[in-house]
Design an enzyme around this catalytic site. Structure first.
Site, short mmCIF file in Angstrom:
data_model
loop_
_atom_site.label_atom_id
_atom_site.label_comp_id
_atom_site.label_asym_id
_atom_site.label_seq_id
_atom_site.Cartn_x
_atom_site.Cartn_y
_atom_site.Cartn_z
N CYS A 76 12.73 -24.76 -50.78
CA CYS A 76 13.57 -23.84 -51.63
C CYS A 76 14.81 -24.45 -52.50
CB CYS A 76 14.39 -23.02 -50.25
SG CYS A 76 13.26 -22.39 -49.23
N HIS A 80 20.92 -19.94 -52.78
CA HIS A 80 19.45 -19.67 -52.60
C HIS A 80 19.82 -18.28 -51.63
CE1 HIS A 80 15.78 -19.85 -50.61
NE2 HIS A 80 16.34 -20.59 -49.35
N ASN A 119 13.56 -13.95 -48.87
CA ASN A 119 13.58 -15.63 -49.21
C ASN A 119 12.18 -15.98 -49.82
OD1 ASN A 119 13.47 -18.12 -49.25
ND2 ASN A 119 14.32 -18.45 -47.10
#
Ligand code: UT7
Length: 329
Positions: A116, A256, A286
């Site tokens: 990520c 994020h 996500n």
């Protein structure tokens, strides 16, 4: 680094697949419910790639828009980096597949694996290529098809992930603008907390690895959560200090998009009001490397940044890794 030519974002694009998987769809697949998912994660729905779409297809759609917004042709690109943990295949890299699809004949191309944090890692890498004069521009894409590595019988993970791609073109910008600082890091000792165990050279694919579901994401959610809360705060403070800025200077915070509670803890620590924070985890969940660019590009398209604004991006992920950057828009 700041005495070299300024480098910043000159084009943006994003793409999410059409199909939407809602929390009520998931209620029919595993023992979960909308109230639990929304209160523990902030996620309401996520986009899922069609069966004939791979990561390079998502990346391509975002890349075309970024090139158009930069007013550039693919042939002009010097470098393509695709940040992903779900490449089309082990090799060739997704960046090479994309280079061919785009017709970016003179561009060097490679994938970058930092989960990520991959988009921020890629921005830092390409920025330094451009600052030092090796290249004049780069196409950076965060793209992931997490639905392909998600076990839809595991309620601990399957509610969390979605698919998408966000792209930027970076190049020289006027003095006073562009990337001011980066803070990248890793705590490899925590790597086991978020993994895909099989399919690599340690545990090659076999019938046994497939039946044991070892090609799916395995995660110690609460351990990753604690790491995330700690790192979002410390990386933000570190990257602000490197840029000679304070938390009061932040005009837009682009975290994020993993879990609303992680974002809220960063907002509390930094005293950030909601209007200074980009949140779209409710719509996209996500999306790993795509998460920060989807948030950044969507905010840009909504007109949330004006020239001269200080934008702070920060992410964390498998590795364990983190990456943060301060950018003057
Ligand atoms: O990009 C980086 C990737 N990862 C992350 O960012 C993940 C970070 N971690 C998290 O976001 C959170 O830890 C989760 C959302 C994954 C889990 O939230 P939590 O508050 O840490 O819950 P938990 O894992 O402690 O589980 C609490 C309870 C458990 O039941 P018991 O053992 O207390 O009876 C779970 O079995 O909630 C249960 N549970 C669920 N219940 C309904 C776990 N998943 C679900 C579910 N629906 N989908």
């Amino acid at each position: 680094m700041n005495n070299l030519r300024p480098v910043g974002i000159i084009g943006t694009g994003m793409y999410v697949p059409e199909k939407i998987l809602t929390n009520s769809d998931l209620e029919k697949m595993v023992d979960t419910n909308d109230e639990w998912i929304v209160s523990r994660t902030g996620i309401k729905e996520r986009h899922i790639a069609a069966s004939d779409q791979a990561t390079s297809d998502l990346a391509y759609e975002a890349a075309i828009k970024a090139l158009e917004s930069a007013g550039m042709k693919a042939e002009e690109l010097d470098l393509i980096i695709v940040a992903t943990v779900t490449p089309d295949s082990m090799f060739p890299s997704t960046a090479c597949i994309l280079q061919d699809k785009l017709g970016a004949k003179k561009a060097a191309a490679f994938d970058l694996s930092a989960a990520c944090s991959g988009f921020v890692y890629s921005l830092a890498t390409a920025t330094n290529f451009i600052k030092t004069g090796m290249y004049n521009n780069a196409l950076i894409i965060g793209a992931d098809c997490l639905s392909r590595i998600t076990d839809y019988t595991d309620r601990n993970t399957c509610i969390l992930f979605g698919d998408g791609a966000g792209a930027v073109v970076i190049g020289e910008v006027p003095q006073g603008r562009g990337f001011l600082s980066f803070d990248l890091g890793a705590e490899g000792a925590g790597g086991h907390l978020l993994t895909i165990a099989a399919g690599g050279s340690r545990e090659p694919a076999s019938c046994d690895t497939v039946s044991a579901k070892r090609h799916f994401i395995q995660m110690s959610g609460s351990e990753v959560f604690k790491f995330a809360v700690r790192i979002m705060g410390s990386a933000t403070e570190a990257v602000l200090a490197k840029a000679g800025k304070t938390k009061e200077d932040i005009d837009l915070f682009v975290p994020h998009q993993a879990n609303i509670r992680i974002i809220q803890s960063a907002m509390n620590r930094l005293d950030l009001p909601p209007e200074k924070v980009v949140i779209n985890v409710d719509k996209y969940a996500n999306t790993s490397a795509a998460s920060i660019p989807l948030a950044l590009v969507e905010a840009a398209e909504q007109g949330r940044m004006k020239e001269g604004d200080t934008v702070l991006m920060v992410g964390f992920g498998g590795g364990l890794t983190w990456g943060a950057s301060v950018l003057v828009w």
